[in-house]
Write a protein that holds these residues in place. Structure first.
Motif, PDB file in Angstrom:
ATOM      1  N   GLU A 100      39.466  33.582  42.769  1.00 27.20           N
ATOM      2  CA  GLU A 100      39.254  35.025  42.619  1.00 27.20           C
ATOM      3  C   GLU A 100      40.423  35.788  43.250  1.00 27.20           C
ATOM      4  O   GLU A 100      40.935  36.753  42.681  1.00 27.20           O
ATOM      5  N   GLU A 103      43.404  35.546  41.012  1.00 20.76           N
ATOM      6  CA  GLU A 103      43.258  36.401  39.823  1.00 20.76           C
ATOM      7  C   GLU A 103      43.470  37.875  40.166  1.00 20.76           C
ATOM      8  O   GLU A 103      44.089  38.615  39.409  1.00 20.76           O
ATOM      9  N   GLU A 111      40.952  42.315  36.262  1.00 22.54           N
ATOM     10  CA  GLU A 111      39.872  42.121  37.233  1.00 22.54           C
ATOM     11  C   GLU A 111      39.096  43.413  37.460  1.00 22.54           C
ATOM     12  O   GLU A 111      37.875  43.395  37.596  1.00 22.54           O
ATOM     13  N   GLU A 114      36.946  43.843  34.558  1.00 15.25           N
ATOM     14  CA  GLU A 114      35.840  42.883  34.633  1.00 15.25           C
ATOM     15  C   GLU A 114      34.739  43.400  35.562  1.00 15.25           C
ATOM     16  O   GLU A 114      33.547  43.366  35.218  1.00 15.25           O
ATOM     17  N   HIS A 145      34.289  41.437  44.287  1.00 13.83           N
ATOM     18  CA  HIS A 145      34.207  40.419  43.235  1.00 13.83           C
ATOM     19  C   HIS A 145      33.338  39.247  43.679  1.00 13.83           C
ATOM     20  O   HIS A 145      32.548  38.723  42.903  1.00 13.83           O
ATOM     21  N   GLU A 149      30.254  38.935  41.284  1.00 12.91           N
ATOM     22  CA  GLU A 149      30.461  37.872  40.312  1.00 12.91           C
ATOM     23  C   GLU A 149      29.875  36.559  40.770  1.00 12.91           C
ATOM     24  O   GLU A 149      29.331  35.789  39.987  1.00 12.91           O
TER      25      GLU A 149
HETATM   26 ZN   LIG Z   1      36.749  38.769  39.395  1.00 10.32          ZN
END
Ligand SMILES: [Zn+2]
Length: 247
Positions: A100, A103, A111, A114, A145, A149
């Protein structure tokens, strides 16, 4: 494991599924449930050992020795098992966080989109979702995140050592019940009193684990007590056979 294969494979949908699964696993492993399961294990396995030995001999020294050995071996085995499994879980979580982080570094725009998409899927309007995601990215993008996520709190990963110690302690507490019951009870009542004490304790752990898991009490209690009675029945029967054959 399947999760790791998905990760290594780079298949995007498999990866998302693995992420979601790792997150929900961590969420479900709450400590009360782990403690109740550890105590339950201690009750059933030590009850099986002392009742099994009592099937062969009612000499208190033999029963006590077997019970203490069983308690010690069980607590250590629980601790090692827990340490290994929580370490593996923690490694998975760290790998997911690292991915993560990478990314976020390499493609921050994707991101952000997302994260906004996830909030939109949770019911926010597109504008508001983007606003929330932008704010969170500015504050602590990785934490946002990780939480949304993966269901992971990066500041609060489960400690393998704490998990190992607490399962050893809960196993020991559970084990002490059948051990004390069979040692303290008078010879003619040893088995009856131990079975009764164990059944009662299993009603309580069955109730608590149903509460912790948010499932109906009745079935959980019946299954738990029936499983314990079956375990004691089998070990008693085998103990008697061994006692007759070798005693
Ligand atoms: Zn992410």
């Amino acid at each position: 494991m399947a999760d790791n294969e998905n990760l290594a494979g780079g298949d995007p949908s498999g990866y998302q599924a693995a992420e979601a699964e790792a997150g929900s696993h961590a969420g479900r492993l709450n400590s009360l449930r782990a403690a109740v399961l550890g105590a339950n294990d201690g009750i059933v396995s030590t009850a099986g050992i002392v009742i099994g030995v009592a099937g062969a001999t009612l000499v208190p020294f033999a029963i006590l020795t077997a019970g203490i050995a069983g308690l010690t071996a069980g607590a250590l085995s629980m601790a090692v098992g827990e340490y290994v499994s929580v370490s593996a879980q923690r490694d998975t979580e760290k790998a997911l966080l690292e991915k993560e982080r990478r990314e976020l570094d390499e493609m921050p725009d994707e991101e952000l989109a997302e994260l906004a998409g996830l909030y939109e899927a949770k019911g926010l309007d597109a504008d508001l979702a983007l606003q929330v995601a932008t704010k969170l990215h500015a504050h602590d993008a990785l934490a946002a995140h990780a939480e949304t996520e993966l269901g992971i709190d990066p500041e609060n990963l489960t400690s393998p050592t704490v998990a190992a110690i607490s399962s050893a302690v809960s196993f020991t507490v559970g084990s002490l019940l059948p051990l004390l019951a069979i040692v303290i009870a008078p010879t003619s009542l040893k088995i009856g009193i131990t079975v009764a004490a164990v059944a009662l304790a299993l009603v309580i752990t069955g109730y608590l684990s149903a509460r912790a898991g948010g499932t109906p009490y009745g079935r959980s209690i019946v299954r738990n007590v029936a499983g314990g009675l079956l375990a004691m029945g089998v070990t008693y029967w085998i103990g008697r056979l061994v006692g007759h054959a070798l005693g």
